[in-house]
Design a protein around this motif. Structure first.
Motif, PDB file in Angstrom:
ATOM      1  N   ILE A  21     -10.054   9.768 -14.152  1.00 17.31           N
ATOM      2  CA  ILE A  21      -8.620  10.005 -12.888  1.00 17.31           C
ATOM      3  C   ILE A  21      -8.558   7.994 -13.253  1.00 17.31           C
ATOM      4  N   GLU A  22      -7.459   8.468 -12.580  1.00 14.30           N
ATOM      5  CA  GLU A  22      -6.306   6.932 -12.298  1.00 14.30           C
ATOM      6  C   GLU A  22      -6.340   6.563 -11.161  1.00 14.30           C
ATOM      7  N   CYS A  23      -6.293   4.871 -10.877  1.00 17.32           N
ATOM      8  CA  CYS A  23      -6.501   4.292  -9.021  1.00 17.32           C
ATOM      9  C   CYS A  23      -6.257   3.261  -9.890  1.00 17.32           C
ATOM     10  N   ARG A  24      -4.821   3.027  -9.217  1.00 14.16           N
ATOM     11  CA  ARG A  24      -3.908   2.370  -9.249  1.00 14.16           C
ATOM     12  C   ARG A  24      -3.676   1.389  -7.767  1.00 14.16           C
ATOM     13  N   SER A  25      -3.556  -0.181  -7.581  1.00 12.15           N
ATOM     14  CA  SER A  25      -3.286  -0.682  -6.213  1.00 12.15           C
ATOM     15  C   SER A  25      -1.723  -0.808  -6.641  1.00 12.15           C
ATOM     16  N   LEU A  26      -0.660  -0.523  -5.914  1.00 13.14           N
ATOM     17  CA  LEU A  26       0.713  -0.624  -5.959  1.00 13.14           C
ATOM     18  C   LEU A  26       1.328  -1.967  -5.269  1.00 13.14           C
ATOM     19  N   ASP A  27       1.546  -3.119  -4.100  1.00 11.56           N
ATOM     20  CA  ASP A  27       1.350  -3.238  -4.310  1.00 11.56           C
ATOM     21  C   ASP A  27       1.122  -5.104  -3.932  1.00 11.56           C
ATOM     22  N   PHE A  28      -0.547  -4.666  -4.091  1.00 12.26           N
ATOM     23  CA  PHE A  28      -1.850  -5.789  -4.093  1.00 12.26           C
ATOM     24  C   PHE A  28      -2.276  -6.313  -5.573  1.00 12.26           C
ATOM     25  N   GLN A  29      -2.979  -7.400  -6.119  1.00  9.44           N
ATOM     26  CA  GLN A  29      -3.682  -7.323  -6.916  1.00  9.44           C
ATOM     27  C   GLN A  29      -5.445  -7.188  -6.472  1.00  9.44           C
ATOM     28  N   ALA A  30      -5.721  -6.122  -7.263  1.00  7.75           N
ATOM     29  CA  ALA A  30      -7.016  -5.611  -6.624  1.00  7.75           C
ATOM     30  C   ALA A  30      -8.106  -6.421  -7.660  1.00  7.75           C
ATOM     31  N   LEU A  74      -5.293  -5.772 -12.932  1.00  2.67           N
ATOM     32  CA  LEU A  74      -5.794  -5.753 -11.968  1.00  2.67           C
ATOM     33  C   LEU A  74      -5.231  -4.614 -11.072  1.00  2.67           C
ATOM     34  N   THR A  75      -4.929  -4.021 -11.277  1.00  2.62           N
ATOM     35  CA  THR A  75      -4.042  -2.450 -10.551  1.00  2.62           C
ATOM     36  C   THR A  75      -4.162  -1.319 -11.174  1.00  2.62           C
ATOM     37  N   LEU A  76      -5.449  -1.115 -12.162  1.00  2.30           N
ATOM     38  CA  LEU A  76      -5.507  -0.626 -12.617  1.00  2.30           C
ATOM     39  C   LEU A  76      -7.150   0.102 -12.876  1.00  2.30           C
ATOM     40  N   SER A  77      -7.780   1.134 -12.475  1.00  4.38           N
ATOM     41  CA  SER A  77      -9.194   0.857 -12.710  1.00  4.38           C
ATOM     42  C   SER A  77      -9.078   2.450 -13.108  1.00  4.38           C
ATOM     43  N   THR A  78     -10.369   3.503 -14.026  1.00  8.18           N
ATOM     44  CA  THR A  78      -9.859   4.700 -14.138  1.00  8.18           C
ATOM     45  C   THR A  78     -11.913   5.002 -14.505  1.00  8.18           C
ATOM     46  N   LEU A  79     -11.864   6.226 -13.527  1.00  6.44           N
ATOM     47  CA  LEU A  79     -13.476   7.282 -13.841  1.00  6.44           C
ATOM     48  C   LEU A  79     -12.958   7.916 -14.504  1.00  6.44           C
ATOM     49  N   THR A  80     -14.074   8.290 -15.767  1.00  5.03           N
ATOM     50  CA  THR A  80     -13.593   9.342 -17.232  1.00  5.03           C
ATOM     51  C   THR A  80     -15.822   9.790 -16.422  1.00  5.03           C
ATOM     52  N   VAL A  81     -15.365  11.218 -16.091  1.00  2.00           N
ATOM     53  CA  VAL A  81     -16.470  12.200 -15.965  1.00  2.00           C
ATOM     54  C   VAL A  81     -16.267  12.627 -17.259  1.00  2.00           C
ATOM     55  N   THR A  82     -17.024  12.447 -18.168  1.00  6.57           N
ATOM     56  CA  THR A  82     -17.793  13.337 -18.938  1.00  6.57           C
ATOM     57  C   THR A  82     -18.442  13.929 -19.528  1.00  6.57           C
ATOM     58  N   CYS A  94     -11.422   6.429  -4.498  1.00  4.45           N
ATOM     59  CA  CYS A  94     -10.987   4.999  -5.212  1.00  4.45           C
ATOM     60  C   CYS A  94     -10.714   4.281  -3.841  1.00  4.45           C
ATOM     61  N   SER A  95     -11.123   2.678  -4.028  1.00  2.18           N
ATOM     62  CA  SER A  95     -11.138   2.084  -2.957  1.00  2.18           C
ATOM     63  C   SER A  95     -10.430   0.115  -3.842  1.00  2.18           C
ATOM     64  N   ALA A  96      -9.624  -0.614  -3.515  1.00  2.00           N
ATOM     65  CA  ALA A  96      -9.715  -1.357  -4.389  1.00  2.00           C
ATOM     66  C   ALA A  96      -9.764  -3.218  -3.086  1.00  2.00           C
ATOM     67  N   THR A  97      -9.815  -3.735  -2.941  1.00  2.00           N
ATOM     68  CA  THR A  97     -10.166  -4.469  -2.285  1.00  2.00           C
ATOM     69  C   THR A  97      -9.066  -5.675  -3.009  1.00  2.00           C
ATOM     70  N   SER A  98      -8.655  -6.869  -2.304  1.00  2.00           N
ATOM     71  CA  SER A  98      -7.556  -7.943  -2.940  1.00  2.00           C
ATOM     72  C   SER A  98      -8.513  -9.231  -2.758  1.00  2.00           C
ATOM     73  N   GLY A  99      -7.793 -10.013  -3.666  1.00  2.00           N
ATOM     74  CA  GLY A  99      -8.642 -12.208  -3.565  1.00  2.00           C
ATOM     75  C   GLY A  99      -8.758 -12.339  -2.467  1.00  2.00           C
ATOM     76  N   VAL A 100      -7.880 -11.823  -1.845  1.00  2.00           N
ATOM     77  CA  VAL A 100      -7.242 -12.722  -0.446  1.00  2.00           C
ATOM     78  C   VAL A 100      -8.633 -12.042   0.600  1.00  2.00           C
ATOM     79  N   SER A 101      -8.576 -10.717   0.535  1.00  2.00           N
ATOM     80  CA  SER A 101      -9.436 -10.539   1.794  1.00  2.00           C
ATOM     81  C   SER A 101     -10.322  -9.262   1.274  1.00  2.00           C
ATOM     82  N   THR A 102     -11.051  -9.786   0.613  1.00  2.00           N
ATOM     83  CA  THR A 102     -12.328  -9.037   0.110  1.00  2.00           C
ATOM     84  C   THR A 102     -13.413  -8.273   0.733  1.00  2.00           C
TER      85      THR A 102
END
Lengths: 116, 111
Positions: A21-30, A74-82, A94-102
Motif C-alpha cells: 500500500i502506498e501513501c503519498r503527500s501530494l503538495d507538501f513534504q511529509a 519525503l512524499t512516499l511511504s509504503t506498507l507491505t502486508v506480508t 495513513c496520515s502525514a505531518t509536515s515539518g511546519v506543523s508537526t
C-alpha cells in the motif's frame, strides 16, 4: 493544500500473498507518516510511525516482520502486508505531518484490504 | 484508563440544535488537541485544532480546551444531517511525536 493519497483504495488478495500500500503527500513534504488500522466500528489503531530515511517505530503488539514500512522519500511511504491472512483484512489508513506543523495529521483516504 | 476518553454515544440531536461532544485526557504531556470527523467507511478529516485554554471558533464549530481539567469539547451549532458521523478527539504529545486518539463519539442529527 495538505492532500494525502493512498493507492490502491481497495484490494482483494489470496491468503499467503503480500500486498503493498502506498501513501503519498501530494503538495507538501511529509517528515513523518503514520500507519493506522481500523476494524469495522472500532477505533483507529496506530501501527507505526515512519520518519523519512529512518526505520519505522512500531507500536507494541505490531509485528514488524509482517508489516514492512518503508519511508524512502519525503512524499512516499509504503506498507507491505506480508503473507496476508484473513485476519489481516481491515481498513488501513495513513496520515502525514509536515515539518511546519508537526502535530497536525492529514489522513489519506484509506485502503480496504480483504484477504480471502 | 484510556489516555483519551470519549462517550461512544450514540448522541442524537434534532436538526438545528447544538451538538456537544466531550473528551477527557490523562496525558499531561499532550499539548495540542484535534477534532476529526469520520464518516462511515471513510478516513478521518480534520475539523479543528486547539492549543490554548479557552474557546476557538470556526464557522459552526467551537472547540473548547481546559488544561487544568484535562477536558476538550466540540460544539456544533445549527446541526445538520450531514454532520452525522463519528467524531474523534486526539491529543498530541510533542515528546512522543504522535497523537493519541479517543474511540470516537457517534453523532446522529435527525431531520
Amino acid at each position: 493544500g495538505a492532500v494525502v493519497s493512498q493507492h490502491p483504495s481497495w484490494v482483494i488478495c489470496k491468503s499467503g500473498t503480500s500486498v503493498k500500500i502506498e501513501c503519498r503527500s501530494l503538495d507538501f513534504q511529509a517528515t513523518t507518516m503514520f500507519w493506522y488500522r481500523q476494524f469495522p466500528k472500532q477505533s483507529l489503531m496506530l501501527m507505526a510511525t515512519s520518519n523519512e530515511g529512518s526505520k519505522a517505530t512500531y507500536e507494541q503488539g505490531v509485528e514488524k516482520d509482517k508489516f514492512l514500512i518503508n519511508h524512502a522519500s519525503l512524499t512516499l511511504s509504503t506498507l507491505t502486508v506480508t503473507s496476508a491472512h484473513p485476519e489481516d483484512s481491515s481498513f488501513y489508513i495513513c496520515s502525514a505531518t509536515s515539518g511546519v506543523s508537526t502535530d497536525t495529521q492529514y489522513f489519506g483516504p484509506g485502503t480496504r484490504l480483504t484477504v480471502l | 484508563q484510556k489516555e483519551v476518553e470519549q462517550n461512544s454515544g450514540p448522541l442524537s440531536v434534532p436538526e438545528g440544535a447544538i451538538a456537544s461532544l466531550n473528551c477527557t485526557y490523562s496525558d499531561r504531556g499532550s499539548q495540542s488537541f484535534f477534532w476529526y470527523r469520520q464518516y462511515s467507511g471513510k478516513s478521518p478529516e480534520l475539523i479543528m485544532f486547539i492549543y490554548s485554554n479557552g474557546d476557538k471558533e470556526d464557522g459552526r464549530f467551537t472547540a473548547q480546551l481546559n488544561k487544568a481539567s484535562q477536558y476538550v469539547s466540540l460544539l456544533i451549532r445549527d446541526s445538520q444531517p450531514s454532520d452525522s458521523a463519528t467524531y474523534l478527539c486526539a491529543g498530541y504529545n510533542t515528546n512522543a511525536g504522535k497523537s493519541t486518539f479517543g474511540d470516537g463519539t457517534t453523532l446522529t442529527v435527525k431531520p
